[in-house]
Design an enzyme around this catalytic site. Structure first.
Site, PDB file in Angstrom:
ATOM      1  N   TYR A 176       0.843  -1.196   0.000  1.00  0.00           N
ATOM      2  CA  TYR A 176       0.000   0.000   0.000  1.00  0.00           C
ATOM      3  C   TYR A 176       0.880   1.249   0.000  1.00  0.00           C
ATOM      4  O   TYR A 176       0.628   2.201  -0.731  1.00  0.00           O
ATOM      5  CB  TYR A 176      -0.906  -0.006   1.221  1.00  0.00           C
ATOM      6  CG  TYR A 176      -1.877  -1.155   1.208  1.00  0.00           C
ATOM      7  CD1 TYR A 176      -3.086  -1.049   0.522  1.00  0.00           C
ATOM      8  CD2 TYR A 176      -1.581  -2.354   1.860  1.00  0.00           C
ATOM      9  CE1 TYR A 176      -3.970  -2.098   0.493  1.00  0.00           C
ATOM     10  CE2 TYR A 176      -2.476  -3.410   1.837  1.00  0.00           C
ATOM     11  CZ  TYR A 176      -3.666  -3.285   1.155  1.00  0.00           C
ATOM     12  OH  TYR A 176      -4.527  -4.330   1.126  1.00  0.00           O
TER      13      TYR A 176
ATOM     14  N   ASN B  74     -13.776   0.270  -4.584  1.00  0.00           N
ATOM     15  CA  ASN B  74     -13.815  -0.039  -6.007  1.00  0.00           C
ATOM     16  C   ASN B  74     -13.618  -1.519  -6.294  1.00  0.00           C
ATOM     17  O   ASN B  74     -12.590  -1.916  -6.787  1.00  0.00           O
ATOM     18  CB  ASN B  74     -12.734   0.750  -6.726  1.00  0.00           C
ATOM     19  CG  ASN B  74     -13.096   2.201  -6.769  1.00  0.00           C
ATOM     20  OD1 ASN B  74     -13.841   2.643  -7.614  1.00  0.00           O
ATOM     21  ND2 ASN B  74     -12.568   2.941  -5.826  1.00  0.00           N
TER      22      ASN B  74
ATOM     23  N   CYS C 111      -6.540  -6.209  -7.413  1.00  0.00           N
ATOM     24  CA  CYS C 111      -6.345  -5.834  -6.013  1.00  0.00           C
ATOM     25  C   CYS C 111      -5.712  -6.959  -5.214  1.00  0.00           C
ATOM     26  O   CYS C 111      -5.200  -6.741  -4.127  1.00  0.00           O
ATOM     27  CB  CYS C 111      -7.653  -5.410  -5.390  1.00  0.00           C
ATOM     28  SG  CYS C 111      -9.106  -5.900  -6.290  1.00  0.00           S
ATOM     29  N   HIS C 112      -5.747  -8.161  -5.730  1.00  0.00           N
ATOM     30  CA  HIS C 112      -5.167  -9.287  -4.997  1.00  0.00           C
ATOM     31  C   HIS C 112      -3.644  -9.205  -4.957  1.00  0.00           C
ATOM     32  O   HIS C 112      -2.993  -9.911  -4.221  1.00  0.00           O
ATOM     33  CB  HIS C 112      -5.622 -10.595  -5.637  1.00  0.00           C
ATOM     34  CG  HIS C 112      -5.257 -10.738  -7.070  1.00  0.00           C
ATOM     35  ND1 HIS C 112      -6.068 -10.271  -8.093  1.00  0.00           N
ATOM     36  CD2 HIS C 112      -4.172 -11.275  -7.656  1.00  0.00           C
ATOM     37  CE1 HIS C 112      -5.462 -10.548  -9.239  1.00  0.00           C
ATOM     38  NE2 HIS C 112      -4.319 -11.142  -9.003  1.00  0.00           N
TER      39      HIS C 112
ATOM     40  N   GLU D 191      -0.757 -17.174 -10.038  1.00  0.00           N
ATOM     41  CA  GLU D 191       0.137 -16.372 -10.876  1.00  0.00           C
ATOM     42  C   GLU D 191       1.602 -16.657 -10.579  1.00  0.00           C
ATOM     43  O   GLU D 191       2.494 -16.056 -11.151  1.00  0.00           O
ATOM     44  CB  GLU D 191      -0.147 -14.881 -10.639  1.00  0.00           C
ATOM     45  CG  GLU D 191      -1.544 -14.506 -11.079  1.00  0.00           C
ATOM     46  CD  GLU D 191      -1.794 -13.019 -10.896  1.00  0.00           C
ATOM     47  OE1 GLU D 191      -0.904 -12.330 -10.406  1.00  0.00           O
ATOM     48  OE2 GLU D 191      -2.887 -12.570 -11.250  1.00  0.00           O
TER      49      GLU D 191
END
Length: 116
Positions: free
Chosen positions: A32, A55, A63-64, A92
């Site tokens: 962040y 959002n 966002c992950h 991923e």
DNA sequence: ACCATGACTCCAT
DNA sequence: CATGGAGCCATGG
């Protein structure tokens, strides 16, 4: 006089956050604070998290791939919960230890990144 | 305009 | 590394 870029519209802050987050390469994560810094406010980490929270656009905004300074996953993930985030990350190639990511290996190096 | 909330971070113990 | 307290930023009522 010179008009510097120091007076950036706050409402665009969200847009900036999304822009940065979407630039995170697959298989990497960002913190962040990192996002906040790239947005022009190194201490707006809270606002960054809030931006993503309000959002919920999975598929558009990864966002992950956002974790806290320790690499820990969000405790109040917007969709599916930590389990979902963890799965997406491992999918991923990001190894997640229960609820933590090894930033030494998977932290996105944004040193060369420039937000337009 | 003020108060309260929140997916954070830093510092001290 | 765990816990507690304070700081910072943006949003919404």
């Amino acid at each position: 006089m010179n008009y510097e870029v120091s007076t950036l519209p706050k409402k665009n802050f969200y847009e900036k956050v999304y822009a940065v987050v979407m630039q995170i390469p697959e298989g990497k994560v960002a913190t962040y604070g990192q996002i906040a810094m790239l947005c022009g406010s190194p201490k707006a980490a809270r606002a960054v998290g809030y931006a993503l929270h309000v959002n919920p656009s999975p598929g558009i905004i990864p966002c992950h791939r956002i974790v806290n300074r320790e690499g820990g996953l969000a405790k109040s993930f917007a969709f599916g919960g930590i389990d979902r985030q963890k799965e997406l990350l491992e999918k991923e190639g990001v190894k997640v230890d229960i609820d933590t990511v090894d930033l030494k290996v998977f932290l996105w190096d944004s040193s060369n990144f420039i937000l337009e």
